[in-house]
Design a protein around this motif. Structure first.
Motif, PDB file in Angstrom:
ATOM      1  N   PHE A 164       0.830  -1.198   0.000  1.00  0.00           N
ATOM      2  CA  PHE A 164       0.000   0.000   0.000  1.00  0.00           C
ATOM      3  C   PHE A 164       0.866   1.250   0.000  1.00  0.00           C
ATOM      4  O   PHE A 164       0.587   2.235  -0.700  1.00  0.00           O
ATOM      5  N   GLU A 165       1.927   1.239   0.790  1.00  0.00           N
ATOM      6  CA  GLU A 165       2.763   2.421   0.945  1.00  0.00           C
ATOM      7  C   GLU A 165       3.716   2.623  -0.232  1.00  0.00           C
ATOM      8  O   GLU A 165       4.042   3.761  -0.582  1.00  0.00           O
ATOM      9  N   LEU A 166       4.190   1.537  -0.854  1.00  0.00           N
ATOM     10  CA  LEU A 166       5.287   1.644  -1.812  1.00  0.00           C
ATOM     11  C   LEU A 166       4.867   1.586  -3.279  1.00  0.00           C
ATOM     12  O   LEU A 166       5.589   2.114  -4.135  1.00  0.00           O
ATOM     13  N   ARG A 167       3.723   0.943  -3.592  1.00  0.00           N
ATOM     14  CA  ARG A 167       3.397   0.782  -5.015  1.00  0.00           C
ATOM     15  C   ARG A 167       3.174   2.123  -5.700  1.00  0.00           C
ATOM     16  O   ARG A 167       3.516   2.292  -6.888  1.00  0.00           O
ATOM     17  N   ALA A 168       2.589   3.098  -5.015  1.00  0.00           N
ATOM     18  CA  ALA A 168       2.335   4.404  -5.618  1.00  0.00           C
ATOM     19  C   ALA A 168       3.606   5.206  -5.816  1.00  0.00           C
ATOM     20  O   ALA A 168       3.618   6.175  -6.578  1.00  0.00           O
ATOM     21  N   LYS A 169       4.677   4.822  -5.137  1.00  0.00           N
ATOM     22  CA  LYS A 169       5.936   5.555  -5.235  1.00  0.00           C
ATOM     23  C   LYS A 169       6.951   4.821  -6.097  1.00  0.00           C
ATOM     24  O   LYS A 169       8.111   5.233  -6.177  1.00  0.00           O
ATOM     25  N   SER A 170       6.518   3.708  -6.704  1.00  0.00           N
ATOM     26  CA  SER A 170       7.424   2.895  -7.514  1.00  0.00           C
ATOM     27  C   SER A 170       7.036   3.002  -8.986  1.00  0.00           C
ATOM     28  O   SER A 170       5.884   3.230  -9.328  1.00  0.00           O
ATOM     29  N   ASN A 171       8.018   2.773  -9.832  1.00  0.00           N
ATOM     30  CA  ASN A 171       7.773   2.747 -11.280  1.00  0.00           C
ATOM     31  C   ASN A 171       8.143   1.387 -11.859  1.00  0.00           C
ATOM     32  O   ASN A 171       7.284   0.614 -12.270  1.00  0.00           O
ATOM     33  N   ARG A 172       9.427   1.075 -11.844  1.00  0.00           N
ATOM     34  CA  ARG A 172       9.871  -0.191 -12.416  1.00  0.00           C
ATOM     35  C   ARG A 172       9.383  -1.398 -11.623  1.00  0.00           C
ATOM     36  O   ARG A 172       9.151  -2.473 -12.198  1.00  0.00           O
ATOM     37  N   THR A 173       9.231  -1.254 -10.312  1.00  0.00           N
ATOM     38  CA  THR A 173       8.846  -2.406  -9.481  1.00  0.00           C
ATOM     39  C   THR A 173       7.374  -2.384  -9.072  1.00  0.00           C
ATOM     40  O   THR A 173       6.975  -3.136  -8.199  1.00  0.00           O
ATOM     41  N   LYS A 174       6.583  -1.553  -9.720  1.00  0.00           N
ATOM     42  CA  LYS A 174       5.187  -1.427  -9.317  1.00  0.00           C
ATOM     43  C   LYS A 174       4.436  -2.756  -9.444  1.00  0.00           C
ATOM     44  O   LYS A 174       3.598  -3.099  -8.612  1.00  0.00           O
ATOM     45  N   TYR A 175       4.767  -3.529 -10.495  1.00  0.00           N
ATOM     46  CA  TYR A 175       4.079  -4.803 -10.694  1.00  0.00           C
ATOM     47  C   TYR A 175       4.376  -5.774  -9.545  1.00  0.00           C
ATOM     48  O   TYR A 175       3.523  -6.609  -9.197  1.00  0.00           O
ATOM     49  N   LEU A 176       5.565  -5.660  -8.961  1.00  0.00           N
ATOM     50  CA  LEU A 176       5.890  -6.521  -7.827  1.00  0.00           C
ATOM     51  C   LEU A 176       5.055  -6.164  -6.604  1.00  0.00           C
ATOM     52  O   LEU A 176       4.594  -7.057  -5.868  1.00  0.00           O
ATOM     53  N   TRP A 177       4.834  -4.871  -6.398  1.00  0.00           N
ATOM     54  CA  TRP A 177       3.996  -4.460  -5.281  1.00  0.00           C
ATOM     55  C   TRP A 177       2.531  -4.796  -5.531  1.00  0.00           C
ATOM     56  O   TRP A 177       1.791  -5.052  -4.580  1.00  0.00           O
ATOM     57  N   ASP A 178       2.129  -4.822  -6.794  1.00  0.00           N
ATOM     58  CA  ASP A 178       0.779  -5.319  -7.105  1.00  0.00           C
ATOM     59  C   ASP A 178       0.649  -6.786  -6.702  1.00  0.00           C
ATOM     60  O   ASP A 178      -0.357  -7.200  -6.115  1.00  0.00           O
ATOM     61  N   LEU A 179       1.675  -7.572  -7.025  1.00  0.00           N
ATOM     62  CA  LEU A 179       1.655  -8.982  -6.642  1.00  0.00           C
ATOM     63  C   LEU A 179       1.655  -9.135  -5.123  1.00  0.00           C
ATOM     64  O   LEU A 179       0.980 -10.017  -4.581  1.00  0.00           O
ATOM     65  N   ALA A 180       2.414  -8.274  -4.435  1.00  0.00           N
ATOM     66  CA  ALA A 180       2.426  -8.329  -2.975  1.00  0.00           C
ATOM     67  C   ALA A 180       1.057  -7.981  -2.402  1.00  0.00           C
ATOM     68  O   ALA A 180       0.604  -8.590  -1.426  1.00  0.00           O
ATOM     69  N   PHE A 181       0.404  -7.011  -3.020  1.00  0.00           N
ATOM     70  CA  PHE A 181      -0.932  -6.628  -2.568  1.00  0.00           C
ATOM     71  C   PHE A 181      -1.931  -7.757  -2.795  1.00  0.00           C
ATOM     72  O   PHE A 181      -2.741  -8.078  -1.912  1.00  0.00           O
ATOM     73  N   ILE A 182      -1.865  -8.386  -3.961  1.00  0.00           N
ATOM     74  CA  ILE A 182      -2.766  -9.510  -4.262  1.00  0.00           C
ATOM     75  C   ILE A 182      -2.481 -10.692  -3.339  1.00  0.00           C
ATOM     76  O   ILE A 182      -3.396 -11.258  -2.717  1.00  0.00           O
ATOM     77  N   GLY A 183      -1.214 -11.074  -3.249  1.00  0.00           N
ATOM     78  CA  GLY A 183      -0.859 -12.221  -2.416  1.00  0.00           C
ATOM     79  C   GLY A 183      -1.106 -11.973  -0.942  1.00  0.00           C
ATOM     80  O   GLY A 183      -1.597 -12.864  -0.226  1.00  0.00           O
ATOM     81  N   GLY A 184      -0.755 -10.767  -0.465  1.00  0.00           N
ATOM     82  CA  GLY A 184      -0.976 -10.455   0.945  1.00  0.00           C
ATOM     83  C   GLY A 184      -2.452 -10.451   1.303  1.00  0.00           C
ATOM     84  O   GLY A 184      -2.849 -10.990   2.341  1.00  0.00           O
ATOM     85  N   SER A 185      -3.275  -9.859   0.448  1.00  0.00           N
ATOM     86  CA  SER A 185      -4.717  -9.797   0.719  1.00  0.00           C
ATOM     87  C   SER A 185      -5.341 -11.192   0.679  1.00  0.00           C
ATOM     88  O   SER A 185      -6.113 -11.561   1.568  1.00  0.00           O
ATOM     89  N   THR A 186      -5.003 -11.957  -0.343  1.00  0.00           N
ATOM     90  CA  THR A 186      -5.585 -13.301  -0.482  1.00  0.00           C
ATOM     91  C   THR A 186      -5.079 -14.228   0.618  1.00  0.00           C
ATOM     92  O   THR A 186      -5.855 -14.988   1.213  1.00  0.00           O
TER      93      THR A 186
END
Length: 333
Positions: A99-121
């Motif tokens: 939540f905190e880092l995906r909005a501040k990332s560019n190249r690694t944003k997809y990784l934080w999306d995966l973290a958000f999906i995996g963490g939530s699920t």
């Protein structure tokens, strides 16, 4: 005045509020894979950005109340469910960091999306596993956990884990329907009813499996005066499902979320009825697990101060950030 029952009601309220409030923001992460567009994902996260961390206050309230008032339950249940609860907390950490880092990332944003999906699920799944393990009973001897470290890993707990994932996904989808508009909202409407059908299937299977594996619960449901009091519940579930179907067909905005809350509330009431009067199913009653009355009264005074404050700032947060979220709000800060 039975202080033990009052405290049980406070903890039950805290757990229900957590399931509802943190449930829908976990559900957003669960439905994330259905919406790969980056701007839509930003919008979805912005619908809960102002309130998501406050939602977890209710989990803290429930855990703190359990530790203070029912120490036997706290010690026994945490010993029995140590692994799934640790996995749940790890998933919540990944979700919070994303939540905190995906909005501040560019190249690694997809990784934080995966973290958000995996963490939530993952957090949703392990909460359901813990619930299933609690329902199927925890062996207790001399006030201590007397089972196996992997006793929580059974077909029933895996079923309840998936059931909680489906529940949170429905809550999250309905929340997004209420907070978005346009094409995104139309596509969200299309998956609300399939998720409702899946949830109804889990409700039916768990409702049948629970009394079959626990004769005491079956006796409470069918061999006592509770049967006729519980008889309307299946019809109320069907009524909520019909209400949901009509709301989706007519493209209502807030009604699907209210109908989903109705389904969750009915399931929660059924759970409480099944457990009463046990703090640990079929092993330890509320009164056997309770702290001394003086301790309960002392902590109840604190709860009488804290609980209205939590309700007030939670209500204020949702009131201030009410209404639709537009695409103009592209990033969470």
């Amino acid at each position: 005045m039975d202080v033990t029952v009052i405290w049980a009601a406070i903890i039950a309220l805290g757990v229900f509020m957590y399931v509802v409030l943190d449930g829908f923001d976990l559900g957003i992460g669960i439905v994330f894979p259905f919406f790969p567009d980056e701007r839509e994902r930003d919008l979805m996260m912005n619908t809960v950005a102002p309130v998501w961390d406050g939602n977890e206050t209710w989990l803290v309230l429930g855990g703190a109340g359990l530790f203070a008032v029912f120490p036997v339950v706290y010690a026994t249940v945490l010993s029995a469910l140590y692994l799934p609860l640790v996995f749940m907390l790890m998933c919540l950490i990944f979700r919070g960091v994303s939540f905190e880092l995906r909005a501040k990332s560019n190249r690694t944003k997809y990784l934080w999306d995966l973290a958000f999906i995996g963490g939530s699920t993952g957090a949703s799944f392990f909460q359901g596993v813990a619930l299933g393990a609690y329902l199927q009973g925890i062996p207790v001897e001399n006030g201590r956990f007397a089972g196996d470290s992997f006793g929580w890993f059974t077909p029933f707990t895996l079923l309840t884990g998936l059931g909680v994932v489906a529940t949170y996904a429905l809550l999250g989808c309905c929340w997004l329907v209420a907070k978005t508009e346009g094409d995104l909202q139309r596509r969200l409407h299309r998956i609300v009813w399939p998720l409702t059908v899946v949830l109804l299937g889990f409700i039916a299977v768990v409702s049948l499996w629970t009394p079959l594996q626990e004769p005491d619960i079956a006796g409470r449901w069918f061999d006592s005066g509770l049967f006729w009091r519980l008889a309307p519940v299946p019809f109320l579930v069907i009524a909520c499902a019909g209400w949901m179907w009509r709301a989706v067909r007519n493209r209502h905005h807030a009604t699907p979320f209210i109908a989903a809350l109705g389904l969750v509330l009915l399931g929660y009431i059924g759970l409480l009825v099944s457990l009463w009067p046990y703090a640990i199913p079929q092993s330890v009653t509320l009164w056997e697990a309770a702290a001394p009355r003086s301790s309960q009264i002392f902590t109840l005074i604190g709860a009488a101060v804290i609980l209205p404050i939590i309700i007030a700032y939670t209500t204020m947060g949702y009131w201030v950030f009410r209404g639709k979220v537009s695409h103009a709000d592209q990033h969470y800060h």
